[in-house]
Scaffold this active site. Structure first.
Site, PDB file in Angstrom:
ATOM      1  N   TYR A 295      39.544  28.458  42.212  1.00  0.00           N
ATOM      2  CA  TYR A 295      40.627  28.283  43.183  1.00  0.00           C
ATOM      3  C   TYR A 295      41.584  29.480  43.197  1.00  0.00           C
ATOM      4  O   TYR A 295      42.800  29.327  43.102  1.00  0.00           O
ATOM      5  CB  TYR A 295      41.395  26.980  42.930  1.00  0.00           C
ATOM      6  CG  TYR A 295      40.518  25.794  42.600  1.00  0.00           C
ATOM      7  CD1 TYR A 295      39.346  25.551  43.323  1.00  0.00           C
ATOM      8  CD2 TYR A 295      40.833  24.931  41.557  1.00  0.00           C
ATOM      9  CE1 TYR A 295      38.534  24.462  43.030  1.00  0.00           C
ATOM     10  CE2 TYR A 295      40.028  23.847  41.252  1.00  0.00           C
ATOM     11  CZ  TYR A 295      38.873  23.616  41.981  1.00  0.00           C
ATOM     12  OH  TYR A 295      38.069  22.549  41.671  1.00  0.00           O
ATOM     13  N   HIS A 296      40.996  30.669  43.326  1.00  0.00           N
ATOM     14  CA  HIS A 296      41.792  31.898  43.396  1.00  0.00           C
ATOM     15  C   HIS A 296      41.508  32.670  44.683  1.00  0.00           C
ATOM     16  O   HIS A 296      41.240  33.874  44.643  1.00  0.00           O
ATOM     17  CB  HIS A 296      41.484  32.799  42.198  1.00  0.00           C
ATOM     18  CG  HIS A 296      41.838  32.215  40.878  1.00  0.00           C
ATOM     19  ND1 HIS A 296      41.314  32.703  39.681  1.00  0.00           N
ATOM     20  CD2 HIS A 296      42.657  31.184  40.532  1.00  0.00           C
ATOM     21  CE1 HIS A 296      41.798  31.989  38.674  1.00  0.00           C
ATOM     22  NE2 HIS A 296      42.610  31.070  39.165  1.00  0.00           N
ATOM     23  N   PRO A 297      41.564  32.046  45.852  1.00  0.00           N
ATOM     24  CA  PRO A 297      41.286  32.793  47.083  1.00  0.00           C
ATOM     25  C   PRO A 297      42.363  33.842  47.349  1.00  0.00           C
ATOM     26  O   PRO A 297      43.556  33.591  47.165  1.00  0.00           O
ATOM     27  CB  PRO A 297      41.275  31.705  48.163  1.00  0.00           C
ATOM     28  CG  PRO A 297      42.133  30.614  47.615  1.00  0.00           C
ATOM     29  CD  PRO A 297      41.908  30.628  46.136  1.00  0.00           C
TER      30      PRO A 297
END
Length: 538
Positions: A471-473
Site C-alpha cells: 500500500y505504497h502507491p
C-alpha cells in the site's frame, strides 16, 4: 448552494494535508479551509495501533480501491486500502516510521528538482519528529509526530533478527540514521501506546484556530479554473448538496496518489484524448497525469512454527479479553503492535550500491489482515523490492467523482523487478535455515519446501500468485523539470496558476521504504514553498 471563502483551500486531510493546514494556519492573517471526503476520526479502532485489522476494508473509513486484473500477477486484482477519514491513510496504516535512503532524495535533485536533496529534506523530517530516543544529527525531538520504540517483543521476531545476522547481515539499531542497511526493529508513529496519525499530531492541537475550518464529508468534484488560474473547488457535501469554496491565493491537492490525478483529470488537466473520451473539456493537456504509478509489491512467506505465536494468542475469547485488559491498563501488549516488528534492508547482490529489498517480519500470519489469523502457529516474513522499475497508471473512468478510476499497476513488468523479487524470496528462505530461527520452524507453509531454492521460474510463478501490495502507491503527479512533468520542483501544476499538488503522487521515483514519513515531509516542504512564494507576491 453553500459557499465558503479562504486564502488557501487544501483538498485531502491525509498525511501531507494535515501538515500543510497546520503550518499555513499558523499565520493568523490568512484563512485556510481543509476539505476531507471522509468523516472525523472518531472510530475508536483508528487510535489503537492494531486497529488496522478493523479499519482496513471498512468502507466507512477506507476508499476500498481495487486494482484491475494484472498480467504480472497471473491476472489477479489486489486490494488497495486508502484512508477516507481525517488523517487519511495515516489513520489506517501499519504505523511504521521509515524515511527511505538519502540517495533517493539526491536522485530527485539530480533530476533537476532543486531543493529536494537529502541535505534539503533532512531538516524537514527532523522538524516534524518527536523522537522517543531524543534528538541527534538525524532526528528531532521537538516536532508534533511522535516516533517511538515498539512496546511489544516476540521471541520469533528476535530469532529472525539473530538468524539474519548469522546469515551475514549486520544489525542496525537505526535504519533512519546514517545508513539504512542492516536488520533490526521498526519504530512506529505512536505515543504511549496510541496511534499518532497526522490528524492527531497536526490537526488536533490547532483545530480551534479561528482561521482554520475543517470540513468533513466533502467529496470534491473538481477544481474551478478561470482564465488559467485555480479559483476554488466545488464539492458534494455529505453526498447531498453542492457546495463551493473560493480561494484568494491557492488550491492545494493533497488527496493521494489515486485521488489527486483523478481530481486533476476531472478538472480538465490531463491527457487530452482521455479527457475527451470521458466527456471532460480540456483545460490543459498534461499527458503524464495519472502515469508513472509505482508501488512496493511484497512476497509474503509464511512458516509454521513448533511454538506458539500471536496466532495462538488471539484465537480464544479468553485470550482476547486478557489482551484487551492489558492494553486498557498499560497501553501495551499485542493491541499496541504495529504491522510488523522486525525489519531488514538488504542488497540482493554487489550490483547495487544500497539496499534494494526490505523485510517486514510479523509474529502472526493471515491471508488478509481484515480476515483474521491462520488457525495454526506461524509467522510471516514479507520481502519487497524497494525501487521497482515497473510503471503503471491511473485511468479516468467517467466524469463522476464518485466513480473510482481504474488502477493498472503493471507489476513485475521488467526483468529487474522479476529477478529482484525472486532473489528476495531466496534470501528469505536462506535466513529461515539459520539458527536460532531454524529450530523454531516446523514447516515451510508458503511456499512449501517442494519449491527448489534455485527454481527461478517456479519461484517467480509462486510470487505472481502470492504477492500483495504494501500500500505504497506513488508517482502519478510526477515532479520534474521536463515539459511532461505534472508539477515543477515547487509543486506547482504546470499550465494552471494557483494550483499545487503535495502528497506521494509527486514522487518522481518511489522512496526506498514505507511512504508515510516521506508524505509528512512533503507536507512540510509544500508549506514552506507556499509561504515563500506568497511572501514574494506580497
Amino acid at each position: 448552494m453553500e459557499r465558503l471563502e479562504a486564502d488557501y483551500v487544501i483538498v485531502g486531510a491525509g498525511s501531507a494535508g494535515c501538515v500543510i493546514a497546520n503550518r499555513l494556519s499558523a499565520d493568523p492573517n490568512v484563512s485556510v479551509v481543509l476539505l476531507e471526503a471522509g468523516p472525523a476520526d472518531r472510530n475508536p479502532w483508528i487510535h489503537i495501533p492494531v486497529g488496522y485489522f478493523k479499519t482496513m476494508h471498512n468502507p466507512t473509513v477506507d476508499w476500498c480501491y481495487k486494482t484491475e486484473p494484472d498480467p504480472g500477477l497471473n491476472g489477479r486484482s489486489l486490494d488497495w486500502p486508502r484512508g477516507k477519514v481525517l488523517g487519511g491513510s495515516s489513520s489506517l496504516n501499519g504505523l511504521l516510521y521509515v524515511r527511505g535512503q538519502s540517495s533517493d532524495y539526491d536522485r530527485w535533485a539530480q533530476m533537476g528538482n532543486r531543493g529536494w536533496s537529502w541535505e534539503d529534506v533532512l531538516p524537514l523530517f527532523k522538524r516534524s519528529e518527536n523522537q522517543e530516543r531524543g534528538a541527534d544529527a538525524f532526528h528531532g525531538a521537538d516536532g508534533e509526530l511522535s516516533v517511538s520504540n515498539m512496546r511489544l517483543q516476540r521471541p520469533i521476531c528476535d530469532a529472525w533478527v539473530a538468524a539474519a545476522t548469522a546469515a551475514g547481515y549486520p544489525f542496525n539499531p537505526d535504519y533512519n540514521g546514517e545508513t539504512q542497511e542492516g536488520v533490526g526493529y521498526f519504530q512506529l508513529t505512536a505515543r504511549k501506546g496510541r496511534r499518532c496519525s497526522a490528524a492527531v499530531a497536526f490537526l488536533n492541537p490547532v483545530k480551534s484556530r479561528p482561521n482554520l475550518k475543517i470540513v468533513t464529508g466533502a467529496l470534491v468534484k473538481k477544481v474551478e479554473i478561470e482564465n488559467g488560474r485555480a479559483t476554488g473547488v466545488s464539492y458534494l457535501a455529505h453526498g447531498r448538496s453542492d457546495a463551493l469554496v473560493t480561494c484568494r491565493r491557492e488550491v492545494i491537492l493533497s488527496s493521494g496518489t489515486i485521488n489527486s490525478p483523478q481530481l486533476l483529470m476531472l478538472s480538465g488537466i490531463g491527457d487530452g484524448a482521455q479527457l475527451k473520451d470521458n466527456g471532460i473539456e480540456v483545460v490543459h493537456h498534461a499527458p503524464d497525469v495519472g502515469r508513472n504509478l509505482q508501488d512496493h509489491l511484497q512476497a509474503r512467506l509464511v512458516f509454521k512454527c513448533n511454538e506458539p505465536t500471536l496466532n495462538d494468542e488471539v484465537r480464544s475469547l479468553f485470550n482476547q479479553a486478557r489482551i484487551a485488559l492489558k492494553y486498557a491498563m498499560f497501553r501495551a501488549g499485542p493491541m499496541a503492535m504495529a504491522a510488523s516488528l522486525a525489519t531488514g534492508f538488504m542488497r540482493t547482490g554487489d550490483h547495487v550500491a544500497t539496499p534494494d529489498i526490505q523485510f517486514h517480519v510479523q509474529p502472526w500470519s493471515a491471508d488478509n489482515p481484515g480476515e483474521g489469523v491462520h488457525p495454526f502457529s506461524a509467522f510471516t516474513m514479507s520481502v519487497c523490492q524497494l525501487r521497482p522499475e515497473s510503471r503503471g497508471e491511473i485511468v479516468l473512468n467517467g466524469p463522476d467523482p464518485r466513480t473510482y478510476p481504474k488502477i493498472f499497476p503493471h507489476y513485475l513488468s521488467t526483468e529487474t523487478d522479476r529477478r529482484t523479487i525472486v532473489e528476495g524470496v531466496k534470501i528469505a528462505r536462506r535466513i529461515a535455515r539459520h539458527a536460532p530461527l531454524k529450530s523454531k520452524i516446523a514447516e515451510e507453509f508458503r511456499p512449501t519446501a517442494d519449491l527448489a531454492m534455485d527454481d527461478y521460474e517456479g519461484t517467480l510463478d509462486w510470487a505472481r500468485n502470492y504477492t500483495a501490495s504494501i500500500y505504497h502507491p506513488t508517482g502519478t503527479c510526477r515532479m520534474g523539470q521536463d515539459e511532461r512533468a505534472v508539477v515543477d520542483e515547487r509543486l506547482r501544476v504546470r499550465g494552471v496558476a494557483g494550483l499545487r499538488v503535495a502528497d506521494c503522487s509527486i514522487m518522481p521515483e518511489i522512496v526506498s521504504g514505507n511512504t508515510n514519513a516521506p508524505a509528512i515531509m512533503i507536507g512540510e516542504k509544500c508549506s514552506d514553498l507556499v509561504r515563500e512564494d506568497n511572501r514574494q507576491i506580497a
